[in-house]
Design an enzyme around this catalytic site. Structure first.
Site, PDB file in Angstrom:
ATOM      1  N   LYS A 171       0.946  -1.079   0.401  1.00  0.00           N
ATOM      2  CA  LYS A 171       0.250   0.164   0.191  1.00  0.00           C
ATOM      3  C   LYS A 171       0.502   0.957   0.244  1.00  0.00           C
ATOM      4  O   LYS A 171       1.621   1.715   1.073  1.00  0.00           O
ATOM      5  CB  LYS A 171      -1.072   0.235   1.130  1.00  0.00           C
ATOM      6  N   GLU A 217      10.248   1.063  10.846  1.00  0.00           N
ATOM      7  CA  GLU A 217      11.233   2.285  10.574  1.00  0.00           C
ATOM      8  C   GLU A 217      10.329   3.155  11.044  1.00  0.00           C
ATOM      9  O   GLU A 217       9.236   4.083   9.964  1.00  0.00           O
ATOM     10  CB  GLU A 217      12.139   2.212   9.200  1.00  0.00           C
ATOM     11  N   CYS A 234      12.966  10.404   8.455  1.00  0.00           N
ATOM     12  CA  CYS A 234      13.655   9.794   9.722  1.00  0.00           C
ATOM     13  C   CYS A 234      14.846  10.250  10.174  1.00  0.00           C
ATOM     14  O   CYS A 234      15.345   9.590  11.289  1.00  0.00           O
ATOM     15  CB  CYS A 234      12.833   8.421   9.759  1.00  0.00           C
ATOM     16  N   GLU A 249       9.321  15.169  17.252  1.00  0.00           N
ATOM     17  CA  GLU A 249      10.085  14.730  15.562  1.00  0.00           C
ATOM     18  C   GLU A 249       9.288  16.325  14.937  1.00  0.00           C
ATOM     19  O   GLU A 249       7.997  16.500  14.488  1.00  0.00           O
ATOM     20  CB  GLU A 249       9.340  13.751  15.192  1.00  0.00           C
TER      21      GLU A 249
HETATM   22  P1  ADP Z   1       2.746  10.195   8.222  1.00  0.00           P
HETATM   23  O1  ADP Z   1       2.225  10.806   9.749  1.00  0.00           O
HETATM   24  O2  ADP Z   1       4.376  11.194   7.906  1.00  0.00           O
HETATM   25  O3  ADP Z   1       1.560  10.878   6.692  1.00  0.00           O
HETATM   26  P2  ADP Z   1       2.313   7.789   8.269  1.00  0.00           P
HETATM   27  O4  ADP Z   1       2.809   6.976   9.605  1.00  0.00           O
HETATM   28  O5  ADP Z   1       0.823   8.731   9.309  1.00  0.00           O
HETATM   29  O6  ADP Z   1       3.100   9.237   8.509  1.00  0.00           O
HETATM   30  O7  ADP Z   1       1.336   6.893   7.046  1.00  0.00           O
HETATM   31  C1  ADP Z   1       2.353   6.147   6.743  1.00  0.00           C
HETATM   32  C2  ADP Z   1       2.080   4.604   6.010  1.00  0.00           C
HETATM   33  O8  ADP Z   1       1.133   4.433   6.710  1.00  0.00           O
HETATM   34  C3  ADP Z   1       1.092   5.407   5.270  1.00  0.00           C
HETATM   35  O9  ADP Z   1       0.623   4.829   3.905  1.00  0.00           O
HETATM   36  C4  ADP Z   1      -0.244   5.698   5.462  1.00  0.00           C
HETATM   37  O10 ADP Z   1      -1.606   5.294   4.473  1.00  0.00           O
HETATM   38  C5  ADP Z   1      -0.647   4.573   6.511  1.00  0.00           C
HETATM   39  N1  ADP Z   1      -0.962   4.439   7.576  1.00  0.00           N
HETATM   40  C6  ADP Z   1      -1.579   5.336   7.914  1.00  0.00           C
HETATM   41  N2  ADP Z   1      -2.309   4.964   9.315  1.00  0.00           N
HETATM   42  C7  ADP Z   1      -2.666   3.845   9.082  1.00  0.00           C
HETATM   43  C8  ADP Z   1      -3.476   2.855  10.094  1.00  0.00           C
HETATM   44  N3  ADP Z   1      -3.887   2.857  10.908  1.00  0.00           N
HETATM   45  N4  ADP Z   1      -2.660   1.701   9.831  1.00  0.00           N
HETATM   46  C9  ADP Z   1      -2.040   1.682   8.733  1.00  0.00           C
HETATM   47  N5  ADP Z   1      -1.671   2.249   8.478  1.00  0.00           N
HETATM   48  C10 ADP Z   1      -1.476   3.376   8.954  1.00  0.00           C
END
Ligand code: ADP
Length: 470
Positions: free
Chosen positions: A163, A239, A273, A370
């Site tokens: 994804k 990560e 990161c 962060e």
């Molecule tokens: P940021 O906060 O830097 O946008 P995220 O950790 O929210 O980073 O997003 C990184 C990835 O995790 C993206 O592909 C996002 O769609 C996915 N993501 C966000 N929330 C969830 C969740 N609850 N479960 C699984 N994947 C998620």
């Protein structure tokens, strides 16, 4: 087409324009992808029966197709993320191609051991694929982070469901067409563009997925590990975030330290990161370090990411933009000294000025949270012991850097720092051969290098009883 028929727009962060609509995957689409990945993983499937050298050749072929389409992919990455085109071309694409070749080379060199046990038994281990591997990708290095997961997973013989981040799905979708062109059997790689709370959560909690690899925020990493634990205890590698300390000793090559750290702080608009986010400078050279950092920051060129002169683009989206501005404002309020930048560029854009604070105190929000934006925070320190304690005083432990000309000091300090990587007299020196990952809340497991193969394999012990002794 997505099962629901829904689509979502992907935006160009430099202009706010919609680039195109993308099919929106949800749980039902993840189910379909898992079914396809499972079929491709059956014992008699083309993928399971494929000889390992042939798997390697497919990865090399994919690398060559990425090389062929390098300009197109770098352009898509630049449009979708806002990162300068030349950085996409030379860093993201170079890293992606190297990762595919590197793990292509491993495919026929992954093997177990024969183990000495007591004389009536013969024992050996087999390194087998785990099965169906989910990959959840962030938006800061969309193609590169995809390759860090895809290449070792395929090298070990797994199938994958990927994804991409909702902000940046385009390069992953082009890679889908290159995977077909390279000749991977159907179902080996499945790409499901969609949102985190729907498609991402469906991967993390799916009973049919055997492993999930995630790069993103620590908060979401915790949700993913929880979902994995509550569903089928799938294997998890994470990560996550960092608040990475850099220690600049008075005996260092000062100009080198200034330039490397600044690259570390501002590269990719600070959306890394690995960002150099806590810079501890020894008191004797502190003022000169601050002065030279300001001079150096003046060379940064903010502008259209597709212009080859540009070195600094917009932040990814409004939400990240507001979070960064809020943290910059907190730094001003809490008494850090604003030396350079300090706000948005113009009105109604996602561009933020490279920002330098000095006199930062460990208790301030900008010292602890962060930021994920172009903010360099400079602290002063006196002694080695003091700075090691302060550097380690963080929930994170991703990377750190030490600047010194003393070999003894470099070795002793690198041994004391609680981070998965320590860079000595350099920054962001990433290599596909070397493992990357975090201590503490910066993650679980390691990506890249030979170490990553263990994250994509199960070890099976096979024990033979010998009845015919000498
Ligand atoms: P940021 O906060 O830097 O946008 P995220 O950790 O929210 O980073 O997003 C990184 C990835 O995790 C993206 O592909 C996002 O769609 C996915 N993501 C966000 N929330 C969830 C969740 N609850 N479960 C699984 N994947 C998620």
């Amino acid at each position: 087409m997505s099962v629901s028929g829904r689509t979502f727009p992907t935006l160009n962060p430099a202009t706010g324009d919609t680039i195109c609509e993308v099919q929106e995957a949800d749980k039902e689409d993840v189910d379909k992808a898992v079914a396809a990945a499972k079929a491709a993983m059956q014992l008699d499937s083309a993928w399971r029966k494929m000889e390992p050298p042939r798997r390697g050749r497919l990865l090399h072929k994919l690398a060559n197709l990425v090389e062929r389409d390098r300009k197109l992919l770098a352009t898509l990455e630049s449009l979708d993320t806002g990162k300068p085109f030349l950085q996409a071309f030379f860093t993201d694409l170079e890293g992606s191609i190297k990762t595919l070749h590197y793990y292509g080379g491993w495919a026929d060199k992954i093997h177990g051991k024969s183990l000495p046990v007591d004389e009536t038994f013969v024992c050996l281990t087999r390194h087998e694929p785990i099965g169906i591997c989910g990959a959840i990708i962030p938006w800061n290095f969309p193609l590169l982070m995809l390759m860090w997961k895809l290449a070792p997973a395929l090298s070990c013989g797994n199938t994958v469901v990927i994804k991409p981040a909702e902000q940046t799905p385009l390069t992953a979708l082009h890679i889908g067409s290159l995977i077909k062109e390279a000749g991977f059997p159907a179902g080996v790689v499945n790409i499901v563009p969609g949102f985190g709370s729907t498609a991402g959560a469906a991967i993390a909690s799916h009973e049919g997925i055997d492993k999930v690899a995630f790069t993103g925020s620590t908060e979401v990493g915790q949700l993913i590990k929880e979902a994995a634990a509550k569903s089928n205890l799938k294997r998890v590698t994470l990560e996550l975030g960092g608040k990475n300390p850099c220690i600049v000793f008075a005996d260092c090559d000062l100009q080198l330290a200034v330039e490397e750290i600044q690259k570390g702080a501002f590269y990719n608009q600070g959306q890394c990161c690995t960002a150099a986010s806590r810079v501890f400078v020894q008191d004797r050279i502190y003022e000169e370090f601050v002065r030279r950092s300001i001079e150096n920051a003046k060379k940064i060129v903010i502008g259209d990411p597709l212009d080859p002169q540009t070195t600094h683009g917009p932040q990814i989206d409004q939400q990240q933009f507001e979070k960064i501005i809020d943290l910059i404002e907190s730094g001003k309020k809490e008494g850090a000294k604003l030396e350079y930048g300090g706000g948005a560029v113009g009105e109604k854009s996602l561009f933020i000025q490279p920002t330098i604070f000095s006199d930062v105190k460990d208790s301030m929000r900008i010292a602890k949270e962060e930021i994920f934006g172009p903010v360099l925070c400079i602290f002063s320190f006196k002694s080695k012991q003091e700075v090691i304690e302060r550097a380690n005083n963080s929930q994170y432990g991703l990377v750190s850097a030490v600047f010194t000309t003393s070999m003894d000091r470099a070795l002793s300090v690198s041994g004391a720092l609680e981070t998965g990587t320590v860079w000595i007299n350099c920054y962001n020196a990433m290599h596909v051969q070397t493992p990357f990952g975090g201590y503490k809340m910066s993650g679980n497991g390691r990506e890249l290098g030979e170490y990553a193969l263990a994250e994509y394999s199960e070890v099976k012990t096979v024990t033979f009883k010998m009845n015919d002794s000498m």
